[in-house]
Design a protein around this motif. Sequence first.
Motif, PDB file in Angstrom:
ATOM      1  N   GLU A 121      55.206  -5.144  35.031  1.00  0.00           N
ATOM      2  CA  GLU A 121      55.526  -6.216  34.089  1.00  0.00           C
ATOM      3  C   GLU A 121      56.203  -5.653  32.839  1.00  0.00           C
ATOM      4  O   GLU A 121      57.154  -6.254  32.316  1.00  0.00           O
ATOM      5  CB  GLU A 121      54.253  -6.969  33.697  1.00  0.00           C
ATOM      6  N   TYR A 122      55.695  -4.501  32.369  1.00  0.00           N
ATOM      7  CA  TYR A 122      56.303  -3.887  31.187  1.00  0.00           C
ATOM      8  C   TYR A 122      57.750  -3.475  31.468  1.00  0.00           C
ATOM      9  O   TYR A 122      58.643  -3.726  30.651  1.00  0.00           O
ATOM     10  CB  TYR A 122      55.495  -2.668  30.762  1.00  0.00           C
ATOM     11  N   ASN A 123      57.973  -2.869  32.642  1.00  0.00           N
ATOM     12  CA  ASN A 123      59.333  -2.442  32.987  1.00  0.00           C
ATOM     13  C   ASN A 123      60.271  -3.635  33.118  1.00  0.00           C
ATOM     14  O   ASN A 123      61.420  -3.594  32.660  1.00  0.00           O
ATOM     15  CB  ASN A 123      59.315  -1.638  34.282  1.00  0.00           C
ATOM     16  N   ASP A 124      59.756  -4.717  33.750  1.00  0.00           N
ATOM     17  CA  ASP A 124      60.579  -5.917  33.897  1.00  0.00           C
ATOM     18  C   ASP A 124      60.886  -6.533  32.530  1.00  0.00           C
ATOM     19  O   ASP A 124      62.025  -6.945  32.266  1.00  0.00           O
ATOM     20  CB  ASP A 124      59.868  -6.946  34.780  1.00  0.00           C
ATOM     21  N   LEU A 125      59.851  -6.599  31.678  1.00  0.00           N
ATOM     22  CA  LEU A 125      60.046  -7.184  30.353  1.00  0.00           C
ATOM     23  C   LEU A 125      60.982  -6.334  29.506  1.00  0.00           C
ATOM     24  O   LEU A 125      61.877  -6.862  28.828  1.00  0.00           O
ATOM     25  CB  LEU A 125      58.703  -7.343  29.651  1.00  0.00           C
ATOM     26  N   ALA A 126      60.768  -5.017  29.551  1.00  0.00           N
ATOM     27  CA  ALA A 126      61.634  -4.127  28.772  1.00  0.00           C
ATOM     28  C   ALA A 126      63.080  -4.225  29.257  1.00  0.00           C
ATOM     29  O   ALA A 126      64.018  -4.238  28.446  1.00  0.00           O
ATOM     30  CB  ALA A 126      61.131  -2.688  28.894  1.00  0.00           C
ATOM     31  N   ILE A 129      64.498  -7.480  27.974  1.00  0.00           N
ATOM     32  CA  ILE A 129      64.780  -7.428  26.536  1.00  0.00           C
ATOM     33  C   ILE A 129      66.060  -6.646  26.268  1.00  0.00           C
ATOM     34  O   ILE A 129      66.908  -7.059  25.465  1.00  0.00           O
ATOM     35  CB  ILE A 129      63.587  -6.802  25.789  1.00  0.00           C
ATOM     36  N   HIS A 130      66.208  -5.519  26.966  1.00  0.00           N
ATOM     37  CA  HIS A 130      67.420  -4.721  26.761  1.00  0.00           C
ATOM     38  C   HIS A 130      68.663  -5.465  27.250  1.00  0.00           C
ATOM     39  O   HIS A 130      69.740  -5.346  26.652  1.00  0.00           O
ATOM     40  CB  HIS A 130      67.284  -3.381  27.467  1.00  0.00           C
ATOM     41  N   LYS A 133      69.531  -7.862  24.603  1.00  0.00           N
ATOM     42  CA  LYS A 133      70.091  -7.229  23.406  1.00  0.00           C
ATOM     43  C   LYS A 133      71.589  -6.949  23.552  1.00  0.00           C
ATOM     44  O   LYS A 133      72.296  -6.824  22.539  1.00  0.00           O
ATOM     45  CB  LYS A 133      69.347  -5.927  23.112  1.00  0.00           C
ATOM     46  N   THR A 134      72.067  -6.864  24.785  1.00  0.00           N
ATOM     47  CA  THR A 134      73.494  -6.603  24.992  1.00  0.00           C
ATOM     48  C   THR A 134      74.352  -7.745  24.453  1.00  0.00           C
ATOM     49  O   THR A 134      75.267  -7.509  23.643  1.00  0.00           O
ATOM     50  CB  THR A 134      73.782  -6.354  26.491  1.00  0.00           C
ATOM     51  N   PRO A 135      74.081  -9.000  24.862  1.00  0.00           N
ATOM     52  CA  PRO A 135      74.881 -10.083  24.254  1.00  0.00           C
ATOM     53  C   PRO A 135      74.589 -10.264  22.770  1.00  0.00           C
ATOM     54  O   PRO A 135      75.480 -10.677  22.004  1.00  0.00           O
ATOM     55  CB  PRO A 135      74.455 -11.325  25.054  1.00  0.00           C
ATOM     56  N   LEU A 136      73.353  -9.970  22.332  1.00  0.00           N
ATOM     57  CA  LEU A 136      73.047 -10.061  20.909  1.00  0.00           C
ATOM     58  C   LEU A 136      73.866  -9.055  20.106  1.00  0.00           C
ATOM     59  O   LEU A 136      74.324  -9.347  19.000  1.00  0.00           O
ATOM     60  CB  LEU A 136      71.560  -9.832  20.674  1.00  0.00           C
ATOM     61  N   THR A 137      74.026  -7.867  20.672  1.00  0.00           N
ATOM     62  CA  THR A 137      74.841  -6.856  20.001  1.00  0.00           C
ATOM     63  C   THR A 137      76.291  -7.307  19.894  1.00  0.00           C
ATOM     64  O   THR A 137      76.947  -7.125  18.855  1.00  0.00           O
ATOM     65  CB  THR A 137      74.756  -5.525  20.762  1.00  0.00           C
ATOM     66  N   LEU A 165      62.399 -11.712  17.079  1.00  0.00           N
ATOM     67  CA  LEU A 165      61.511 -12.185  18.140  1.00  0.00           C
ATOM     68  C   LEU A 165      61.565 -11.277  19.358  1.00  0.00           C
ATOM     69  O   LEU A 165      60.528 -10.956  19.964  1.00  0.00           O
ATOM     70  CB  LEU A 165      61.889 -13.618  18.532  1.00  0.00           C
ATOM     71  N   LEU A 166      62.748 -10.829  19.735  1.00  0.00           N
ATOM     72  CA  LEU A 166      62.876  -9.898  20.860  1.00  0.00           C
ATOM     73  C   LEU A 166      62.221  -8.561  20.536  1.00  0.00           C
ATOM     74  O   LEU A 166      61.536  -7.965  21.376  1.00  0.00           O
ATOM     75  CB  LEU A 166      64.355  -9.683  21.199  1.00  0.00           C
ATOM     76  N   ASP A 167      62.422  -8.117  19.317  1.00  0.00           N
ATOM     77  CA  ASP A 167      61.817  -6.860  18.890  1.00  0.00           C
ATOM     78  C   ASP A 167      60.289  -6.952  18.908  1.00  0.00           C
ATOM     79  O   ASP A 167      59.592  -6.029  19.331  1.00  0.00           O
ATOM     80  CB  ASP A 167      62.311  -6.511  17.483  1.00  0.00           C
ATOM     81  N   GLN A 168      59.762  -8.092  18.458  1.00  0.00           N
ATOM     82  CA  GLN A 168      58.315  -8.303  18.475  1.00  0.00           C
ATOM     83  C   GLN A 168      57.784  -8.283  19.899  1.00  0.00           C
ATOM     84  O   GLN A 168      56.735  -7.684  20.180  1.00  0.00           O
ATOM     85  CB  GLN A 168      57.981  -9.633  17.803  1.00  0.00           C
TER      86      GLN A 168
END
Length: 348
Positions: A121-126, A129-130, A133-137, A165-168
């Motif tokens: 779950e952590y790997n999927d969530l991470a 999130i990454h 972050k690509t379109p956010l960047t 929120l994504l960072d949190q």
Amino acid sequence: MFIHYLLYKKSWIGLLGFLLILTNTLILLDMGIRVEPNSLLYLNVLFLTVCFVFIFWRYKKETAYYKLLSSLATDLGENWFERIPYPDSRFPDGIVNKLIEKIHEQNQTLRHREKSNNLLEYNDLASWIHEMKTPLTAMKITIDAHRSNELAQRLSSSWLKMHLLLDQQLYISRLATLESDLLPEELDVNLVIKEEIRELSTWCMEKNLAIDVSRSDAATSYTDRKWCAFVMRQLLTNAIKYSPDNGTIVITTEVDQKNAVTVTFKDEGPGIQGHDLPRIFDRGFTGDNGRVQHASTGMGLYLANEISNKLHIQLNVRSIVGQGSSFSMIFKPGNSFEQTRRTLLQPK
């Protein structure tokens, strides 16, 4: 425990008592057996003494294993299974021991399975999130390229909130493995505050908030830079969120005579109700203010408190309804990070 043991063995004790009464009855009623009263009394005393010694001996032998288990139950710890005594008898101690072994094996299997699922779950969530972050960047690059555009200025604040929120969420997923990610170092607290203010400046400008910083030049502490900055970000975000437009946020750093550093974030928001104060660090708790601020998730202060405990930072809060709230981070000298640093510096 001896009384409980006697109650547990009441059927055996009853049988011995019945046999003693039966023996006395046969001796007294059988005309072919002639026993003097003193001899009969001696026989009863001897029988009762032998029975008592036998019961006491069995009590010591049969309860020794369970006494050790009881003492272990009061202080289990992480290595509780290794401290379980080996049974002296196959029955019933051996059966109990095998049951404990099976329970431990099943528990270890479930924990390993849960750990694997959490890792997935952590790997999927991470990964998600990454990817987000690509379109956010790309959005950030576009916004920065059109700073003079009024629409871009409005989008800048919304972009910042999405980024926070994504960072949190990323830090929530990393919370379980926080200890393995800590890197103690000497940290200039004022520098971290300055970076976080710069990070959140767009949101402050949107609400026309002034930030008054009063600092002590000697505000240094040994802690983890990344996780400490995240705690400050949560407290500063909270102050910005609940501050009224055109308000002022006061940030002060102080160093006492014991070299303890205190960082305080004070806002002019609505304050926290007295009945909400004991629960503000609970996971998912939003309180009365959170119901007004529909964007509140109840995770910011929970994360700040959990991480502060890991970093050995004391987190205090004071609030007056209608006058605002102040959150303080106290970096005490000589904490575990300082001890770790000295250990690393010792010559081998």
